[in-house]
Design a protein around this motif. Structure first.
Motif, PDB file in Angstrom:
ATOM      1  N   GLU A   6       7.848 -37.450 -15.465  1.00 14.89           N
ATOM      2  CA  GLU A   6       8.709 -36.866 -14.461  1.00 14.89           C
ATOM      3  C   GLU A   6      10.171 -36.999 -14.887  1.00 14.89           C
ATOM      4  OE1 GLU A   6       5.361 -39.166 -12.329  1.00 14.89           O
ATOM      5  OE2 GLU A   6       6.799 -39.514 -13.939  1.00 14.89           O
ATOM      6  N   SER A   7      10.998 -36.101 -14.363  1.00 14.79           N
ATOM      7  CA  SER A   7      12.431 -36.170 -14.580  1.00 14.79           C
ATOM      8  C   SER A   7      13.125 -35.485 -13.409  1.00 14.79           C
ATOM      9  CB  SER A   7      12.825 -35.504 -15.898  1.00 14.79           C
ATOM     10  OG  SER A   7      12.492 -34.125 -15.876  1.00 14.79           O
ATOM     11  N   GLY A   8      14.434 -35.685 -13.326  1.00 15.82           N
ATOM     12  CA  GLY A   8      15.209 -34.994 -12.310  1.00 15.82           C
ATOM     13  C   GLY A   8      15.635 -35.842 -11.127  1.00 15.82           C
ATOM     14  N   GLY A   9      15.183 -37.075 -11.083  1.00 16.36           N
ATOM     15  CA  GLY A   9      15.589 -37.942  -9.986  1.00 16.36           C
ATOM     16  C   GLY A   9      17.058 -38.318 -10.105  1.00 16.36           C
ATOM     17  N   GLY A  10      17.570 -38.964  -9.065  1.00 18.01           N
ATOM     18  CA  GLY A  10      18.962 -39.376  -9.083  1.00 18.01           C
ATOM     19  C   GLY A  10      19.407 -39.837  -7.712  1.00 18.01           C
ATOM     20  N   SER A  11      20.706 -40.006  -7.581  1.00 21.65           N
ATOM     21  CA  SER A  11      21.300 -40.445  -6.318  1.00 21.65           C
ATOM     22  C   SER A  11      22.120 -39.315  -5.728  1.00 21.65           C
ATOM     23  CB  SER A  11      22.193 -41.662  -6.552  1.00 21.65           C
ATOM     24  OG  SER A  11      21.432 -42.753  -7.019  1.00 21.65           O
ATOM     25  N   VAL A  12      21.852 -38.995  -4.470  1.00 21.34           N
ATOM     26  CA  VAL A  12      22.596 -37.941  -3.783  1.00 21.34           C
ATOM     27  C   VAL A  12      22.916 -38.391  -2.376  1.00 21.34           C
ATOM     28  CG1 VAL A  12      21.536 -36.066  -5.103  1.00 21.34           C
ATOM     29  CG2 VAL A  12      20.488 -36.808  -2.958  1.00 21.34           C
ATOM     30  N   LEU A  18      17.853 -31.984  -4.924  1.00 20.73           N
ATOM     31  CA  LEU A  18      17.409 -32.342  -6.266  1.00 20.73           C
ATOM     32  C   LEU A  18      16.170 -31.526  -6.586  1.00 20.73           C
ATOM     33  CD1 LEU A  18      17.604 -36.258  -6.223  1.00 20.73           C
ATOM     34  CD2 LEU A  18      19.011 -34.757  -7.627  1.00 20.73           C
ATOM     35  N   THR A  19      15.958 -31.292  -7.859  1.00 14.35           N
ATOM     36  CA  THR A  19      14.715 -30.668  -8.299  1.00 14.35           C
ATOM     37  C   THR A  19      14.062 -31.569  -9.327  1.00 14.35           C
ATOM     38  OG1 THR A  19      15.491 -28.417  -7.888  1.00 14.35           O
ATOM     39  CG2 THR A  19      13.641 -28.680  -9.393  1.00 14.35           C
ATOM     40  N   LEU A  20      12.860 -31.993  -9.030  1.00 18.87           N
ATOM     41  CA  LEU A  20      12.095 -32.832  -9.937  1.00 18.87           C
ATOM     42  C   LEU A  20      11.221 -31.964 -10.834  1.00 18.87           C
ATOM     43  CD1 LEU A  20      10.902 -35.619  -7.478  1.00 18.87           C
ATOM     44  CD2 LEU A  20      13.071 -35.413  -8.703  1.00 18.87           C
ATOM     45  N   SER A  21      11.015 -32.419 -12.053  1.00 21.03           N
ATOM     46  CA  SER A  21      10.147 -31.716 -12.992  1.00 21.03           C
ATOM     47  C   SER A  21       9.093 -32.671 -13.508  1.00 21.03           C
ATOM     48  CB  SER A  21      10.959 -31.175 -14.178  1.00 21.03           C
ATOM     49  OG  SER A  21      11.953 -30.273 -13.750  1.00 21.03           O
ATOM     50  N   CYS A  22       7.969 -32.101 -13.875  1.00 21.08           N
ATOM     51  CA  CYS A  22       6.872 -32.902 -14.419  1.00 21.08           C
ATOM     52  C   CYS A  22       6.252 -32.128 -15.574  1.00 21.08           C
ATOM     53  CB  CYS A  22       5.834 -33.163 -13.344  1.00 21.08           C
ATOM     54  SG  CYS A  22       4.349 -34.033 -13.918  1.00 21.08           S
ATOM     55  N   THR A  23       6.047 -32.811 -16.664  1.00 20.04           N
ATOM     56  CA  THR A  23       5.419 -32.193 -17.815  1.00 20.04           C
ATOM     57  C   THR A  23       4.327 -33.110 -18.344  1.00 20.04           C
ATOM     58  OG1 THR A  23       5.853 -31.150 -19.958  1.00 20.04           O
ATOM     59  CG2 THR A  23       7.005 -33.200 -19.495  1.00 20.04           C
ATOM     60  N   GLY A  24       3.466 -32.565 -19.153  1.00 18.31           N
ATOM     61  CA  GLY A  24       2.357 -33.340 -19.697  1.00 18.31           C
ATOM     62  C   GLY A  24       1.059 -32.597 -19.512  1.00 18.31           C
ATOM     63  N   SER A  25      -0.029 -33.279 -19.669  1.00 18.26           N
ATOM     64  CA  SER A  25      -1.347 -32.659 -19.544  1.00 18.26           C
ATOM     65  C   SER A  25      -1.731 -32.568 -18.086  1.00 18.26           C
ATOM     66  CB  SER A  25      -2.376 -33.461 -20.337  1.00 18.26           C
ATOM     67  OG  SER A  25      -2.059 -33.453 -21.704  1.00 18.26           O
ATOM     68  N   LEU A  26      -1.082 -31.620 -17.408  1.00 20.62           N
ATOM     69  CA  LEU A  26      -1.277 -31.481 -15.973  1.00 20.62           C
ATOM     70  C   LEU A  26      -2.611 -30.847 -15.616  1.00 20.62           C
ATOM     71  CD1 LEU A  26       2.246 -30.232 -14.957  1.00 20.62           C
ATOM     72  CD2 LEU A  26       1.118 -32.232 -14.015  1.00 20.62           C
ATOM     73  N   ASP A  90      13.954 -40.046   2.538  1.00 22.02           N
ATOM     74  CA  ASP A  90      13.287 -39.483   1.357  1.00 22.02           C
ATOM     75  C   ASP A  90      13.442 -40.389   0.145  1.00 22.02           C
ATOM     76  OD1 ASP A  90      14.486 -36.266   2.398  1.00 22.02           O
ATOM     77  OD2 ASP A  90      12.445 -37.061   2.617  1.00 22.02           O
ATOM     78  N   THR A  91      14.244 -41.430   0.276  1.00 18.78           N
ATOM     79  CA  THR A  91      14.447 -42.356  -0.829  1.00 18.78           C
ATOM     80  C   THR A  91      13.122 -42.999  -1.227  1.00 18.78           C
ATOM     81  OG1 THR A  91      16.732 -42.848  -0.225  1.00 18.78           O
ATOM     82  CG2 THR A  91      15.561 -44.510  -1.515  1.00 18.78           C
ATOM     83  N   ALA A  92      12.762 -42.872  -2.496  1.00 13.36           N
ATOM     84  CA  ALA A  92      11.477 -43.383  -2.984  1.00 13.36           C
ATOM     85  C   ALA A  92      11.377 -43.132  -4.482  1.00 13.36           C
ATOM     86  CB  ALA A  92      10.313 -42.687  -2.276  1.00 13.36           C
ATOM     87  N   MET A  93      10.358 -43.718  -5.078  1.00  8.36           N
ATOM     88  CA  MET A  93       9.968 -43.348  -6.435  1.00  8.36           C
ATOM     89  C   MET A  93       8.997 -42.186  -6.292  1.00  8.36           C
ATOM     90  SD  MET A  93      10.429 -44.248  -9.635  1.00  8.36           S
ATOM     91  CE  MET A  93      10.678 -46.008  -9.834  1.00  8.36           C
ATOM     92  N   TYR A  94       9.252 -41.126  -7.041  1.00  7.48           N
ATOM     93  CA  TYR A  94       8.417 -39.935  -6.961  1.00  7.48           C
ATOM     94  C   TYR A  94       7.574 -39.821  -8.223  1.00  7.48           C
ATOM     95  CZ  TYR A  94      10.748 -38.271  -2.764  1.00  7.48           C
ATOM     96  OH  TYR A  94      11.204 -38.151  -1.472  1.00  7.48           O
ATOM     97  N   TYR A  95       6.292 -39.498  -8.015  1.00 13.36           N
ATOM     98  CA  TYR A  95       5.341 -39.386  -9.106  1.00 13.36           C
ATOM     99  C   TYR A  95       4.651 -38.033  -9.068  1.00 13.36           C
ATOM    100  CZ  TYR A  95       5.560 -44.526  -8.975  1.00 13.36           C
ATOM    101  OH  TYR A  95       5.975 -45.835  -8.967  1.00 13.36           O
ATOM    102  N   CYS A  96       4.358 -37.487 -10.229  1.00 19.28           N
ATOM    103  CA  CYS A  96       3.479 -36.326 -10.270  1.00 19.28           C
ATOM    104  C   CYS A  96       2.081 -36.798 -10.662  1.00 19.28           C
ATOM    105  CB  CYS A  96       3.982 -35.260 -11.231  1.00 19.28           C
ATOM    106  SG  CYS A  96       4.152 -35.786 -12.952  1.00 19.28           S
ATOM    107  N   ALA A  97       1.096 -36.045 -10.245  1.00 15.79           N
ATOM    108  CA  ALA A  97      -0.286 -36.427 -10.488  1.00 15.79           C
ATOM    109  C   ALA A  97      -1.160 -35.184 -10.526  1.00 15.79           C
ATOM    110  CB  ALA A  97      -0.770 -37.381  -9.404  1.00 15.79           C
ATOM    111  N   ALA A  98      -2.311 -35.316 -11.142  1.00 12.47           N
ATOM    112  CA  ALA A  98      -3.216 -34.179 -11.270  1.00 12.47           C
ATOM    113  C   ALA A  98      -4.659 -34.643 -11.192  1.00 12.47           C
ATOM    114  CB  ALA A  98      -2.972 -33.460 -12.593  1.00 12.47           C
TER     115      ALA A  98
END
Length: 125
Positions: A6-12, A18-26, A90-98
């Motif tokens: 994942e990428s795209g997190g931050g402080s706002v 914000l827009t989060l992105s996820c790459t890998g073997s989805l 909405d503050t949290a650690m965000y994860y992508c999953a498949a």
């Protein structure tokens, strides 16, 4: 276990985006559920958005409806989460999953086979 990234997190500030992105073997098959979860310390990981690759039908947790949008780019094998009107809660650690299969039955984190390391989202008031 295949890793996602994942990428795209931050402080706002509240109201920001914000827009989060996820790459890998989805993709774990023709019809898979791709999802975004979030977790705060001391609480269970919860699914906030999901998309079923077979139909592109989307699912949202009630508190993010109308503010978050999940999307995917099949050609690039990317998953996104656009987050608008962010709130401190909405503050949290965000994860992508498949996981293979429909999203309607894949709500619990234990049902997902592929995970990323997470990206932190912090929203200040």
């Amino acid at each position: 276990q295949v890793q996602l990234a994942e990428s795209g997190g931050g402080s706002v500030q509240a109201g920001g985006s914000l827009t989060l992105s996820c790459t890998g073997s989805l993709y774990t098959g023709y019809a898979a559920c791709l999802a975004w979860f979030r977790q705060v310390p001391g609480k269970e990981r919860e699914r906030v958005a999901a998309i079923f690759t077979g139909t592109d039908k989307t699912y949202y947790e009630e508190s993010v409806k109308g503010r978050f949008t999940i999307s995917r780019d099949g050609a690039k094998k990317m998953l996104y989460l656009q987050m608008l009107m962010l709130k401190p809660e909405d503050t949290a650690m965000y994860y992508c999953a498949a996981v293979s299969g429909p999203c309607v039955n894949a709500v619990q984190p234990g049902q997902y086979s592929n995970w990323g390391q997470g990206t932190q989202v912090t929203v200040s008031s």
